[in-house]
Enzyme design. Structure first.
Site, PDB file in Angstrom:
ATOM      1  N   GLU A   1      15.684 -18.017 -11.070  1.00 45.84           N
ATOM      2  CA  GLU A   1      15.268 -16.653 -11.420  1.00 45.84           C
ATOM      3  C   GLU A   1      14.421 -16.660 -12.698  1.00 45.84           C
ATOM      4  OE1 GLU A   1      14.881 -13.950 -10.182  1.00 45.84           O
ATOM      5  OE2 GLU A   1      14.788 -12.519 -11.817  1.00 45.84           O
TER       6      GLU A   1
ATOM      7  N   LYS B   1       5.282  -4.040  -6.077  1.00 45.80           N
ATOM      8  CA  LYS B   1       6.732  -3.883  -6.241  1.00 45.80           C
ATOM      9  C   LYS B   1       7.474  -3.918  -4.911  1.00 45.80           C
ATOM     10  CE  LYS B   1      10.274  -2.885  -8.908  1.00 45.80           C
ATOM     11  NZ  LYS B   1      10.758  -4.038  -9.679  1.00 45.80           N
TER      12      LYS B   1
ATOM     13  N   ARG C   1       3.352   0.190  -5.075  1.00 48.78           N
ATOM     14  CA  ARG C   1       3.209  -0.491  -3.791  1.00 48.78           C
ATOM     15  C   ARG C   1       1.925  -1.304  -3.683  1.00 48.78           C
ATOM     16  NH1 ARG C   1       6.737   1.540  -0.131  1.00 48.78           N
ATOM     17  NH2 ARG C   1       5.475   0.717   1.535  1.00 48.78           N
TER      18      ARG C   1
ATOM     19  N   ASN D   1      -1.110   1.875   5.884  1.00 47.29           N
ATOM     20  CA  ASN D   1      -0.304   0.823   5.264  1.00 47.29           C
ATOM     21  C   ASN D   1       0.246  -0.042   6.397  1.00 47.29           C
ATOM     22  OD1 ASN D   1       3.117   0.800   4.086  1.00 47.29           O
ATOM     23  ND2 ASN D   1       1.573  -0.732   3.790  1.00 47.29           N
ATOM     24  N   GLY D   2      -0.016  -1.343   6.330  1.00 40.93           N
ATOM     25  CA  GLY D   2       0.470  -2.249   7.369  1.00 40.93           C
ATOM     26  C   GLY D   2      -0.617  -3.234   7.739  1.00 40.93           C
TER      27      GLY D   2
ATOM     28  N   TRP E   1      -2.840  -2.653  -1.606  1.00 37.95           N
ATOM     29  CA  TRP E   1      -2.543  -4.051  -1.905  1.00 37.95           C
ATOM     30  C   TRP E   1      -3.266  -4.834  -0.807  1.00 37.95           C
ATOM     31  CZ3 TRP E   1      -0.110  -8.332   0.377  1.00 37.95           C
ATOM     32  CH2 TRP E   1       0.189  -9.381  -0.495  1.00 37.95           C
TER      33      TRP E   1
ATOM     34  N   HIS F   1      15.524 -37.167  -8.877  1.00 37.86           N
ATOM     35  CA  HIS F   1      15.054 -37.582  -7.546  1.00 37.86           C
ATOM     36  C   HIS F   1      13.561 -37.342  -7.368  1.00 37.86           C
ATOM     37  CE1 HIS F   1      19.118 -38.439  -6.279  1.00 37.86           C
ATOM     38  NE2 HIS F   1      19.493 -37.258  -6.740  1.00 37.86           N
TER      39      HIS F   1
ATOM     40  N   CYS G   1       0.843  -1.193   0.000  1.00 41.01           N
ATOM     41  CA  CYS G   1       0.000   0.000   0.000  1.00 41.01           C
ATOM     42  C   CYS G   1       0.883   1.250   0.000  1.00 41.01           C
ATOM     43  CB  CYS G   1      -0.938   0.115   1.215  1.00 41.01           C
ATOM     44  SG  CYS G   1      -2.063  -1.264   1.381  1.00 41.01           S
TER      45      CYS G   1
ATOM     46  N   GLU H   1       5.576 -15.149 -12.519  1.00 43.74           N
ATOM     47  CA  GLU H   1       4.913 -13.911 -12.086  1.00 43.74           C
ATOM     48  C   GLU H   1       4.379 -13.077 -13.239  1.00 43.74           C
ATOM     49  OE1 GLU H   1       7.358 -10.996 -10.055  1.00 43.74           O
ATOM     50  OE2 GLU H   1       9.109 -11.551 -11.217  1.00 43.74           O
TER      51      GLU H   1
ATOM     52  N   LYS I   1      10.470 -15.413 -13.005  1.00 40.08           N
ATOM     53  CA  LYS I   1       9.983 -14.422 -13.982  1.00 40.08           C
ATOM     54  C   LYS I   1       8.812 -15.006 -14.766  1.00 40.08           C
ATOM     55  CE  LYS I   1      11.511 -11.450 -12.787  1.00 40.08           C
ATOM     56  NZ  LYS I   1      12.606 -11.189 -11.903  1.00 40.08           N
TER      57      LYS I   1
HETATM   58  C1  F6R Z   1      10.465 -10.612  -8.731  1.00 41.25           C
HETATM   59  C2  F6R Z   1      10.498  -9.586  -7.716  1.00 41.25           C
HETATM   60  C3  F6R Z   1      10.391  -9.981  -6.292  1.00 41.25           C
HETATM   61  C4  F6R Z   1      11.404  -9.175  -5.463  1.00 41.25           C
HETATM   62  C5  F6R Z   1      11.236  -9.473  -3.966  1.00 41.25           C
HETATM   63  C6  F6R Z   1      12.269  -8.755  -3.141  1.00 41.25           C
HETATM   64  O1  F6R Z   1      10.563 -10.073 -10.006  1.00 41.25           O
HETATM   65  O2  F6R Z   1      10.594  -8.434  -8.022  1.00 41.25           O
HETATM   66  O3  F6R Z   1      10.592 -11.334  -6.103  1.00 41.25           O
HETATM   67  O4  F6R Z   1      12.681  -9.518  -5.886  1.00 41.25           O
HETATM   68  O5  F6R Z   1       9.962  -9.093  -3.554  1.00 41.25           O
HETATM   69  O6  F6R Z   1      12.183  -7.384  -3.299  1.00 41.25           O
HETATM   70  P1  F6R Z   1      13.366  -6.424  -2.936  1.00 41.25           P
HETATM   71  O7  F6R Z   1      14.500  -6.728  -3.846  1.00 41.25           O
HETATM   72  O8  F6R Z   1      12.823  -5.061  -3.136  1.00 41.25           O
HETATM   73  O9  F6R Z   1      13.721  -6.692  -1.508  1.00 41.25           O
END
Ligand code: F6R
Length: 581
Positions: A464, A576, A29, A102-103, A76, A487, A2, A471, A468
């Site tokens: 990784e 984000k 956010r 927010n929280g 959020w 396994h 949020c 998500e 990607k």
């Molecule tokens: C994936 C992604 C998330 C962040 C994770 C950590 O594309 O963006 O998995 O990597 O939430 O976020 P930070 O790096 O901001 O601590």
């Protein structure tokens, strides 16, 4: 998560526009719903609805809001579904109190039961609404300032809260664990979840620490501790690189940010030789002096940390990494331990919690961060900036590349063999495979599952790439160790299942794992610098292979999502900055 934003002292007709601009900047956010409150001559007007800021604005026309003070919120959802009613701001029964939050209020059920017994009527399913009724209830016998002190004592959970009282020209702001900062302008004051929200209006800020509150008026403010005693705070002047955050010719921020990778790597490498040179040296010295090195991070940043461990091990430095949300359960930390947090946002709650644990155990904290002045940077003894610039797409792309570049630069100081100077050029070369990768995306975009295999340095990259794909392109993907496949997971391989195999140099074990799945009918996509494959990686260096293979995954993900017509920059259910545990 949020985003919260508040302003006091705006010109009447400018209020709605400022709130809209501020909350757009915080939309990363959370984008489940958006809402605003405007205080004008003792009356509060609230407009809110579920949906992204632009969609809701079309419907409600936020710039039309007038007044001298206002609040805004982008949500959020944590407690209560994504509905108009659950959107913030929330108000007390008599509409005297309006809040954005927010929280998470952990003890909201008890508080709510008690307030309901006293006759309060709730109009949402959120935990946040309890805050408005809590203040309303106590107003009969106490001042707002006294209630703020009670709030800090009685409320369990995390919060950045902004409060407007209908008959007062001031904003009350309280903080515990969720980020909150005051932006000081000459003729107005702003409160927001981060400094970016007001970086076009001022470069002066005061960061709230935990269990502090402030009473903010047009031209003055006071900060108070949890006992209600006024405290002195330092104003920080900050520098914010004004970046063009427009998509320009690009359809999405994701592809724009991928295309920026050569330039941001160049900028980072240059800064390590210039403005970050001394810091970089101190960072290296701290690693040398520490008996134990432990990384901690979440999501993509965790994958970068796994690569960091790999590179350091290659030059004889013992290191490990632990996912931040499990740090407390699996880490042992003492005064000789250096914990290096890696985080794009610098606000991830799981990472903050891990670092709190490090503090409890007297360990040392260093960090690798993208967003300057963020909470984690401020918690660290030393912090390096990855200088990836603002990343708008929810998926981390250029920030991952710069995290790994910085880790390679660190490993190089310990003897890891790599020429980083030509890395931007190599990345540029990788981006030229775009067309080939988009064809691949067309071929596999309808698949239900994708497996990504790696070994050694390509194992973190496999994870990784899979993250990607999940998500952004909403395909179930698993990134795993090539050796682990036999396994169990190999049972899932069917005719035509796409398996992406990341083979660095002459990794014959990885090649055998690839053959094992091929023999069971998988559609193998070989990413290699040594053997014949679908995508050739132009480097013989293990460090660069990791970065280039990850970029392959970013492009593949982008083109799969594009093919499926998905909301690439704002994927469902995500945000984000993950500021809840
Ligand atoms: C994936 C992604 C998330 C962040 C994770 C950590 O594309 O963006 O998995 O990597 O939430 O976020 P930070 O790096 O901001 O601590």
């Amino acid at each position: 998560m949020c985003g919260i934003f508040g302003i006091i002292g705006s010109k009447r007709n400018e209020l709605g526009g400022i709130l809209l601009k501020g909350i757009k900047r915080l939309e990363y956010r959370g984008y489940d719903s958006v809402g605003m409150a405007a205080l004008d001559n003792g009356a509060i007007d609230v407009k809110k609805a579920a949906g992204k800021v632009d969609e809701v604005n079309k419907q409600l026309n936020f710039p039309k809001l007038i007044g001298n003070a206002g609040l805004a919120h982008s949500r959020w959802a944590t407690c209560g579904g994504v509905t108009d009613n659950n959107a913030h701001p929330h108000q007390s029964c008599d509409k005297m109190i309006t809040i954005v939050h927010n929280g998470i209020i952990d003890n909201f059920e008890e508080l709510k039961q008690d307030l309901v017994k006293k006759g309060h009527k709730f109009s949402s399913e959120t935990d946040s609404e309890v805050i408005a009724h809590y203040f309303e209830e106590k107003l009969a016998s106490k001042s707002m300032r006294e209630i703020c002190v009670d709030f800090l004592r009685e409320i369990k959970g995390t919060f950045a809260v902004l409060i407007l009282k209908k008959d007062e020209d001031r904003i009350y702001a309280l903080r515990r664990d969720s980020p909150l900062v005051l932006g000081i302008c000459n003729d107005k004051n702003i409160l927001a979840s981060d400094i970016y929200a007001f970086s076009d209006l001022t470069n002066k800020a005061i960061f709230f620490e935990n269990d502090e509150f402030a009473i903010v008026e047009k031209e003055k403010y006071g900060f108070f501790n949890k006992e209600g005693k006024e405290i002195l705070k330092t104003i920080q002047e900050f520098k914010w690189e004004q970046e063009e955050s427009e998509k320009k010719k690009y359809k999405h921020y994701m592809i724009k940010e991928i295309k920026e990778e050569p330039a941001v790597v160049k900028r980072l490498l240059f800064s390590l030789k210039t403005e970050q040179k001394d810091h970089f040296k101190k960072f290296i010295d701290l690693i040398k002096k520490s008996k134990k090195i432990v990384f901690t991070a979440a999501g993509t940043s965790y994958h970068a940390s796994l690569l960091g461990v790999y590179y350091l091990h290659k030059c004889g430095i013992e290191a490990q990494t632990l996912i931040a949300s499990e740090f407390r359960h699996f880490a042992s930390v003492d005064k000789d331990t250096l914990v290096i947090a890696i985080t794009q946002s610098g606000e991830t709650m799981d990472v903050i919690d891990a670092l709190k644990y490090v503090k409890e155990k007297d360990g040392k904290i260093a960090s690798i961060v993208n967003v300057p002045y963020s909470t984690i940077q401020r918690m660290s003894k030393i912090s390096l900036n990855i200088l990836a610039g603002q990343e708008i797409c929810v998926a981390a792309t250029k920030s991952f590349v710069n995290q790994v570049t910085l880790l390679l630069a660190i490993a190089k100081e310990f003897g890891f063999k790599i020429n980083l100077d030509n890395l931007p050029e190599r990345i540029y070369g990788m981006l030229k495979s775009e067309e080939k990768i988009s064809k691949l995306a067309k071929e596999i975009h309808r698949k239900r599952d994708i497996y990504v295999l790696g070994r050694g340095l390509s194992y973190p990259v496999a994870r990784e790439v899979a993250l990607k794909i999940k998500e952004i392109s909403y395909i179930h993907a698993e990134g795993m160790m090539g050796g682990e496949l036999k396994h169990g997971t190999i049972a899932l391989i069917e005719d035509g299942t796409p398996v992406i195999s990341l083979i660095s140099n002459k990794d014959y074990d990885m090649l055998s794992n690839t053959k094992e799945v091929e023999a069971r009918g998988a559609r193998i996509i070989k990413i290699t610098n040594e053997f014949d494959g679908d995508i050739k990686i132009n480097t013989s260096n293990d460090g660069k292979f990791g970065i280039l293979a990850a970029i392959f995954g970013q492009l593949l993900t982008y083109y799969i999502a594009l093919e499926k017509g998905l909301p690439i920059d704002k994927p469902r259910n995500l945000a984000k900055s993950v500021t809840v545990k």
